[in-house]
Enzyme design. Structure first.
Site, mmCIF file in Angstrom:
data_model
loop_
_atom_site.group_PDB
_atom_site.id
_atom_site.type_symbol
_atom_site.label_atom_id
_atom_site.label_comp_id
_atom_site.label_asym_id
_atom_site.label_seq_id
_atom_site.Cartn_x
_atom_site.Cartn_y
_atom_site.Cartn_z
ATOM 1 N N ARG A 120 -4.970 46.414 8.420
ATOM 2 C CA ARG A 120 -5.486 47.899 8.106
ATOM 3 C C ARG A 120 -4.573 48.950 8.337
ATOM 4 O O ARG A 120 -4.014 48.719 9.415
ATOM 5 C CB ARG A 120 -6.840 47.890 8.890
ATOM 6 C CG ARG A 120 -8.101 47.349 8.144
ATOM 7 C CD ARG A 120 -9.366 47.312 8.911
ATOM 8 N NE ARG A 120 -9.549 48.515 9.782
ATOM 9 C CZ ARG A 120 -10.677 48.662 10.391
ATOM 10 N NH1 ARG A 120 -11.620 47.601 10.692
ATOM 11 N NH2 ARG A 120 -10.939 49.830 11.307
ATOM 12 N N ARG A 132 -22.553 56.216 15.478
ATOM 13 C CA ARG A 132 -21.048 56.530 16.432
ATOM 14 C C ARG A 132 -21.258 57.970 16.882
ATOM 15 O O ARG A 132 -20.476 58.152 17.661
ATOM 16 C CB ARG A 132 -20.009 56.705 15.373
ATOM 17 C CG ARG A 132 -19.313 55.485 15.569
ATOM 18 C CD ARG A 132 -18.198 55.462 14.399
ATOM 19 N NE ARG A 132 -16.909 54.724 14.717
ATOM 20 C CZ ARG A 132 -16.788 53.594 13.975
ATOM 21 N NH1 ARG A 132 -17.530 52.952 13.196
ATOM 22 N NH2 ARG A 132 -15.409 52.755 14.564
ATOM 23 N N LYS A 163 -16.918 43.760 16.883
ATOM 24 C CA LYS A 163 -18.262 44.146 16.298
ATOM 25 C C LYS A 163 -18.671 43.288 14.905
ATOM 26 O O LYS A 163 -19.352 42.776 14.553
ATOM 27 C CB LYS A 163 -18.470 45.566 16.060
ATOM 28 C CG LYS A 163 -18.291 46.590 17.226
ATOM 29 C CD LYS A 163 -18.655 48.035 16.910
ATOM 30 C CE LYS A 163 -17.555 48.607 16.168
ATOM 31 N NZ LYS A 163 -16.058 48.598 16.706
ATOM 32 N N ARG A 196 -4.622 42.000 14.148
ATOM 33 C CA ARG A 196 -5.692 41.711 13.170
ATOM 34 C C ARG A 196 -5.294 41.603 11.752
ATOM 35 O O ARG A 196 -4.595 42.204 11.305
ATOM 36 C CB ARG A 196 -6.643 42.866 13.266
ATOM 37 C CG ARG A 196 -7.819 42.470 12.177
ATOM 38 C CD ARG A 196 -8.884 43.651 12.418
ATOM 39 N NE ARG A 196 -8.814 44.893 12.497
ATOM 40 C CZ ARG A 196 -9.795 45.981 12.828
ATOM 41 N NH1 ARG A 196 -10.891 45.284 13.132
ATOM 42 N NH2 ARG A 196 -9.347 46.968 12.962
ATOM 43 N N ARG A 202 -8.229 56.512 17.859
ATOM 44 C CA ARG A 202 -9.611 55.645 17.639
ATOM 45 C C ARG A 202 -10.396 55.614 19.077
ATOM 46 O O ARG A 202 -11.525 55.781 18.997
ATOM 47 C CB ARG A 202 -9.641 54.517 16.974
ATOM 48 C CG ARG A 202 -9.192 55.035 15.254
ATOM 49 C CD ARG A 202 -8.691 53.813 14.541
ATOM 50 N NE ARG A 202 -9.552 52.543 14.738
ATOM 51 C CZ ARG A 202 -9.097 51.069 14.587
ATOM 52 N NH1 ARG A 202 -7.747 51.128 14.145
ATOM 53 N NH2 ARG A 202 -9.818 50.285 14.664
HETATM 54 P P1 AP5 Z 1 -13.051 43.045 14.839
HETATM 55 O O1 AP5 Z 1 -14.270 42.170 14.826
HETATM 56 O O2 AP5 Z 1 -12.554 43.360 13.511
HETATM 57 O O3 AP5 Z 1 -13.283 44.165 15.710
HETATM 58 P P2 AP5 Z 1 -14.168 45.632 15.521
HETATM 59 O O4 AP5 Z 1 -15.028 46.018 16.621
HETATM 60 O O5 AP5 Z 1 -15.078 45.323 14.258
HETATM 61 O O6 AP5 Z 1 -13.082 46.610 15.467
HETATM 62 P P3 AP5 Z 1 -12.702 47.782 14.123
HETATM 63 O O7 AP5 Z 1 -11.431 48.263 14.424
HETATM 64 O O8 AP5 Z 1 -13.450 47.452 12.886
HETATM 65 O O9 AP5 Z 1 -13.683 48.771 14.810
HETATM 66 P P4 AP5 Z 1 -13.706 50.370 14.498
HETATM 67 O O10 AP5 Z 1 -14.926 50.834 15.136
HETATM 68 O O11 AP5 Z 1 -12.372 50.973 14.891
HETATM 69 O O12 AP5 Z 1 -13.439 50.269 12.918
HETATM 70 P P5 AP5 Z 1 -14.604 50.426 11.641
HETATM 71 O O13 AP5 Z 1 -14.211 49.653 10.652
HETATM 72 O O14 AP5 Z 1 -15.889 50.421 12.197
HETATM 73 O O15 AP5 Z 1 -12.082 42.544 15.968
HETATM 74 C C1 AP5 Z 1 -10.505 43.090 15.820
HETATM 75 C C2 AP5 Z 1 -9.805 41.651 16.181
HETATM 76 O O16 AP5 Z 1 -9.933 40.815 17.317
HETATM 77 C C3 AP5 Z 1 -9.767 40.833 14.734
HETATM 78 O O17 AP5 Z 1 -8.307 40.275 14.552
HETATM 79 C C4 AP5 Z 1 -10.415 39.612 15.422
HETATM 80 O O18 AP5 Z 1 -10.190 38.324 14.670
HETATM 81 C C5 AP5 Z 1 -10.084 39.675 16.924
HETATM 82 N N1 AP5 Z 1 -11.200 39.344 17.771
HETATM 83 C C6 AP5 Z 1 -12.423 39.349 17.724
HETATM 84 N N2 AP5 Z 1 -12.967 38.715 18.584
HETATM 85 C C7 AP5 Z 1 -12.333 38.179 19.625
HETATM 86 C C8 AP5 Z 1 -12.339 37.536 20.534
HETATM 87 N N3 AP5 Z 1 -13.603 37.223 21.260
HETATM 88 N N4 AP5 Z 1 -11.016 36.756 21.093
HETATM 89 C C9 AP5 Z 1 -9.914 37.036 20.518
HETATM 90 N N5 AP5 Z 1 -10.050 37.956 19.457
HETATM 91 C C10 AP5 Z 1 -10.863 38.277 18.705
HETATM 92 O O19 AP5 Z 1 -14.034 52.447 11.349
HETATM 93 C C11 AP5 Z 1 -13.064 52.546 10.770
HETATM 94 C C12 AP5 Z 1 -12.981 54.233 10.652
HETATM 95 O O20 AP5 Z 1 -14.159 54.445 9.585
HETATM 96 C C13 AP5 Z 1 -13.261 54.761 11.905
HETATM 97 O O21 AP5 Z 1 -12.167 55.390 12.527
HETATM 98 C C14 AP5 Z 1 -14.007 56.131 11.142
HETATM 99 O O22 AP5 Z 1 -12.648 56.794 10.549
HETATM 100 C C15 AP5 Z 1 -14.562 55.678 10.170
HETATM 101 N N6 AP5 Z 1 -15.924 55.443 10.205
HETATM 102 C C16 AP5 Z 1 -16.677 54.286 10.419
HETATM 103 N N7 AP5 Z 1 -17.939 54.323 10.596
HETATM 104 C C17 AP5 Z 1 -18.234 55.736 10.858
HETATM 105 C C18 AP5 Z 1 -19.296 56.309 11.448
HETATM 106 N N8 AP5 Z 1 -20.572 55.601 11.722
HETATM 107 N N9 AP5 Z 1 -19.214 57.641 11.481
HETATM 108 C C19 AP5 Z 1 -17.842 58.287 11.462
HETATM 109 N N10 AP5 Z 1 -16.722 57.622 10.828
HETATM 110 C C20 AP5 Z 1 -17.025 56.452 10.778
HETATM 111 MG MG MG Z 2 -15.116 46.381 12.244
#
Ligand code: AP5
Ligand code: MG
Length: 221
Positions: A160, A88, A13, A127, A171
């Site tokens: 992270r 979410r 994402k 990552r 997660r």
């Molecule tokens: P990346 O682009 O970082 O993936 P992502 O989908 O953004 O993954 P996240 O871990 O950020 O998602 P998340 O939903 O768990 O975390 P968030 O920060 O939103 O890619 C991942 C890796 O893969 C990278 O190394 C990248 O380089 C690599 N990659 C990408 N595309 C690739 C490809 N095509 N091929 C190969 N490699 C690739 O949330 C974190 C925490 O915050 C949650 O757990 C929760 O506690 C809280 N939170 C956030 N939003 C909310 C909400 N709306 N409600 C409640 N709690 C929330």
């Molecule tokens: Mg992310």
């Protein structure tokens, strides 16, 4: 154009939102990034959020929706935005509808990025993120030129704290339980577009861009 990117942790994402924001000239709004900033700054919200984030649980809806509503007030959201990691839960989906409704606006598309579980775990375990500009790297798939240093701004790269094997599993379970139900919720409203999230990031960005460009002209940024 107002777009939601939905997908499990590691689906890409953040990686895709960063590309799409320059293609479409609309900002990426990542609730994960906003929360991590609040944690870093030690704000009261950050202190509360940290307890949930460290365990891989969702931060309570009320905290996240108020954070998002505040961000949406900024001028750069006038032409639209890419929501990364919000909504979410169904409660959050209703909250964004209400927020947009107040402005006589609505969502144009929900992009669901589909990736296998094995690939998700592999992506998260390798990552690295830039502390300064949040650029994303993967130690095997998309490594930085110099180990530990961001190609874009020479900032320091870090892993992270919620990317440990145990928290990643938590997660992924939370995603299945609380977020996956949004897929049928948006499918029923004919807003959902499933995008194959496997392959090179550039190819995936191309798939998403083509889908968004094919939406009716009045939604273009
Ligand atoms: P990346 O682009 O970082 O993936 P992502 O989908 O953004 O993954 P996240 O871990 O950020 O998602 P998340 O939903 O768990 O975390 P968030 O920060 O939103 O890619 C991942 C890796 O893969 C990278 O190394 C990248 O380089 C690599 N990659 C990408 N595309 C690739 C490809 N095509 N091929 C190969 N490699 C690739 O949330 C974190 C925490 O915050 C949650 O757990 C929760 O506690 C809280 N939170 C956030 N939003 C909310 C909400 N709306 N409600 C409640 N709690 C929330
Ligand atoms: Mg992310």
């Amino acid at each position: 154009m107002r777009v939601v990117l939905v997908g499990p942790p590691g689906a890409g994402k953040g990686t895709q939102a960063r590309v799409l924001q320059s293609t479409f000239g609309i900002p990426q709004i990542s609730t994960g990034d906003l929360l991590r900033e609040a944690v870093r700054e030690g704000t009261p919200l950050g202190k509360q959020a940290r307890i949930y984030m460290d365990k891989g649980e969702l931060v309570p809806d009320s905290l996240v929706t108020s954070l998002l509503a505040e961000r949406m007030e900024k001028a750069d959201c006038e032409k639209g935005f890419l929501l990364d990691g919000f909504p979410r839960t169904i409660v959050q989906a209703d909250a964004i509808d209400a927020e947009l409704g107040r402005r006589h606006q609505q969502l144009d598309a929900v992009i669901s990025i589909v990736v296998t579980r094995q690939e998700l775990v592999e992506r998260l375990s390798g990552r690295w993120v830039c502390r300064s500009c949040q650029a994303m790297y993967h130690e095997r798939f998309t490594p930085s030129k110099r180990s530990g240093v961001c190609d874009a701004c020479s900032g320091e790269l870090y892993q992270r704290s919620d990317d440990t094997a145990e928290t990643v599993n938590a997660r992924l379970e939370v995603y299945e339980r609380s977020t996956a139900p949004l897929l049928s919720y948006y499918r029923d409203r004919t807003l959902l577009y499933d995008i194959d999230g496997m392959g090179a990031p550039e190819a995936i960005a191309q798939r998403i861009s083509m889908t968004l460009k094919s939406l009716s002209p009045h939604t273009a940024a």
